[in-house]
Design a protein around this motif. Sequence first.
Motif, PDB file in Angstrom:
ATOM      1  N   CYS A  37      -5.456  -6.220   0.658  1.00  0.00           N
ATOM      2  CA  CYS A  37      -5.391  -5.556   1.961  1.00  0.00           C
ATOM      3  C   CYS A  37      -4.255  -4.550   1.993  1.00  0.00           C
ATOM      4  N   THR A  38      -4.054  -3.936   3.143  1.00  0.00           N
ATOM      5  CA  THR A  38      -2.976  -2.960   3.288  1.00  0.00           C
ATOM      6  C   THR A  38      -1.609  -3.602   3.202  1.00  0.00           C
ATOM      7  N   GLY A  39      -1.526  -4.895   3.510  1.00  0.00           N
ATOM      8  CA  GLY A  39      -0.235  -5.571   3.529  1.00  0.00           C
ATOM      9  C   GLY A  39       0.573  -5.279   4.776  1.00  0.00           C
ATOM     10  N   CYS A  62      -3.239 -10.463   4.775  1.00  0.00           N
ATOM     11  CA  CYS A  62      -1.885 -10.371   5.342  1.00  0.00           C
ATOM     12  C   CYS A  62      -1.761  -9.014   6.032  1.00  0.00           C
ATOM     13  N   SER A  63      -2.727  -8.729   6.889  1.00  0.00           N
ATOM     14  CA  SER A  63      -2.757  -7.466   7.632  1.00  0.00           C
ATOM     15  C   SER A  63      -2.757  -7.718   9.132  1.00  0.00           C
ATOM     16  N   HIS A  91       5.049 -15.835  16.113  1.00  0.00           N
ATOM     17  CA  HIS A  91       5.149 -17.001  15.245  1.00  0.00           C
ATOM     18  C   HIS A  91       6.326 -16.939  14.273  1.00  0.00           C
ATOM     19  N   GLY A  92       6.912 -15.744  14.085  1.00  0.00           N
ATOM     20  CA  GLY A  92       8.047 -15.609  13.173  1.00  0.00           C
ATOM     21  C   GLY A  92       7.647 -15.548  11.714  1.00  0.00           C
ATOM     22  N   THR A  93       6.371 -15.722  11.421  1.00  0.00           N
ATOM     23  CA  THR A  93       5.865 -15.620  10.051  1.00  0.00           C
ATOM     24  C   THR A  93       5.549 -14.158   9.740  1.00  0.00           C
ATOM     25  N   ASP A  94       5.111 -13.885   8.518  1.00  0.00           N
ATOM     26  CA  ASP A  94       4.501 -12.594   8.246  1.00  0.00           C
ATOM     27  C   ASP A  94       3.197 -12.519   9.048  1.00  0.00           C
ATOM     28  N   GLY A  95       2.626 -11.332   9.141  1.00  0.00           N
ATOM     29  CA  GLY A  95       1.357 -11.176   9.835  1.00  0.00           C
ATOM     30  C   GLY A  95       0.200 -11.620   8.948  1.00  0.00           C
ATOM     31  N   PHE A  96      -0.620 -12.531   9.451  1.00  0.00           N
ATOM     32  CA  PHE A  96      -1.772 -13.029   8.689  1.00  0.00           C
ATOM     33  C   PHE A  96      -2.988 -13.149   9.598  1.00  0.00           C
ATOM     34  N   PHE A  97      -4.151 -13.114   8.960  1.00  0.00           N
ATOM     35  CA  PHE A  97      -5.409 -13.404   9.638  1.00  0.00           C
ATOM     36  C   PHE A  97      -6.177 -14.373   8.762  1.00  0.00           C
ATOM     37  N   VAL A  98      -6.789 -15.392   9.379  1.00  0.00           N
ATOM     38  CA  VAL A  98      -7.628 -16.328   8.627  1.00  0.00           C
ATOM     39  C   VAL A  98      -8.848 -16.679   9.464  1.00  0.00           C
ATOM     40  N   SER A  99     -10.004 -16.717   8.819  1.00  0.00           N
ATOM     41  CA  SER A  99     -11.256 -17.082   9.476  1.00  0.00           C
ATOM     42  C   SER A  99     -11.979 -18.120   8.622  1.00  0.00           C
ATOM     43  N   ARG A 100     -12.508 -19.148   9.275  1.00  0.00           N
ATOM     44  CA  ARG A 100     -13.215 -20.228   8.576  1.00  0.00           C
ATOM     45  C   ARG A 100     -14.702 -20.148   8.911  1.00  0.00           C
TER      46      ARG A 100
END
Length: 478
Positions: free
Chosen positions: A360-362, A410-411, A464-473
Amino acid sequence: MQFPSLIGHAAQLYKIIKKSNQSAETLASDYFRSKKYIGSKERKFLSELVFASLRTASLIDYLSDNLSQLHPLQQSDYQKEIFACLSTCIIGKNEHYFNCEHLIQPAFGCSSVHEGIVQTLMQKADISSEAATLWIENVCNLYRQLSLIAEQYTDDLNNDLDTFSIICCMPRWIIESLQQSKMNNHSILTLCKSLYKSATVGIRVNSLAISIHTAFQIMQQHGIQCRVGQYAPDAIILLERVKLQDFPLYMNGSIEIQDEGSQLISLALNPESDWRILDYCAGAGGKTLHLAAMQQDQGEIISTDIEYSRLRELHFRSAKAQIRSIHIVSMQSKTSKDKKQKTLSYYKDACDAVLVDAPCTGMGTVRRMPMIKWRLEPKHVQKIVEKQSDILQKASEFVKPGGILIYATCSLLKEENGDIVHSFLQQNPDFLPDPLYHAYPQKTIEALDITKTQCDLSLLPSIHGTDGFFVSRMRRNA
């Protein structure tokens, strides 16, 4: 090294990175290697200052352009960059995203950042200490003016998107993409300002080797400031930068460096111990190792990647962690020299679960790699989106009926996230969204307020303080 000289070096490195297409980390390493007279404390100050400046480049460049006209420097090739780095020192402290007071050393020739800035302006702009103090006030006033315009924009009191994007330190077209994803302007501003700051370092405890409780205790005994993660059961967050390369737990594979958000991607799969899993874009294997630990090293994990060379590190990391359930397979090979080694095509329609952590673009990692957002263009996103769609389609062919398919990036961009999943589900009616509620542990469900019907998750640094992420199940029909 005196403070004015440090600012000169910071300005030089800032300019080098902005003009190059190489990674900022590589360029910084090369720069410090070429200037061996720069000590470790000076390197730390320069590195943190330059990366803070890169994260906020549009803002500090705007301030620099405006203030350079008031006090031009004498015979300097780095006038704009010097003023930009000084602006970072001022605004960073005021806005609490870069306070470098703790980095000041006696050898810098000043007792505070303010004193160092005054010295730099007196030396390089040939102005009095009073004029230097006025310059600092001008920086603060100009920033306040920009901030007011940006706040008015969020309240629909003006339509000055250009100024809004300057304060957001984000290209205008990315702001427009976030707006199209139905994110309101207040949330966009909050998100973008959260990207001013450096990212925390996440640790994943290898549950096969050690408990999180024991690992946490050992790290504290070694003086490492840390806390237990909020969302992932095996996550520890470092509260300060630490070199882990020589730390015993890291050397023996008991801990791995992995953002807490990244750990939530593996957790979304929630594998049973005997499952066959395909990690279709395994890369260096961080999520592969996590999945193996979740399965107690009793399953079968096939790891592959479009760029086979990226998998080389996984050989070493799995051996260090003493994991035996991981098998690395080339994506390109149609036949295998080793008759016992199966080719990737063997696993079609045969995997209990497939994980697609797509290239991804990151954009979710710009706190770590700030040049991503400045170099990215819409045409790049379009090419990446096409690649992601193709990868997801091909990877889905390996899911057996009733099996699980995870898509993640991680976009922060909807084009790479929800749009990809929506398009895939439209074209593949045999796949349906599958709730994360039944996959995540109770700690995660409660901390993230996961609903019983929620099938995707977006993680944001601002929330959330994390890196930016997307997840789909998703699940394939049985």
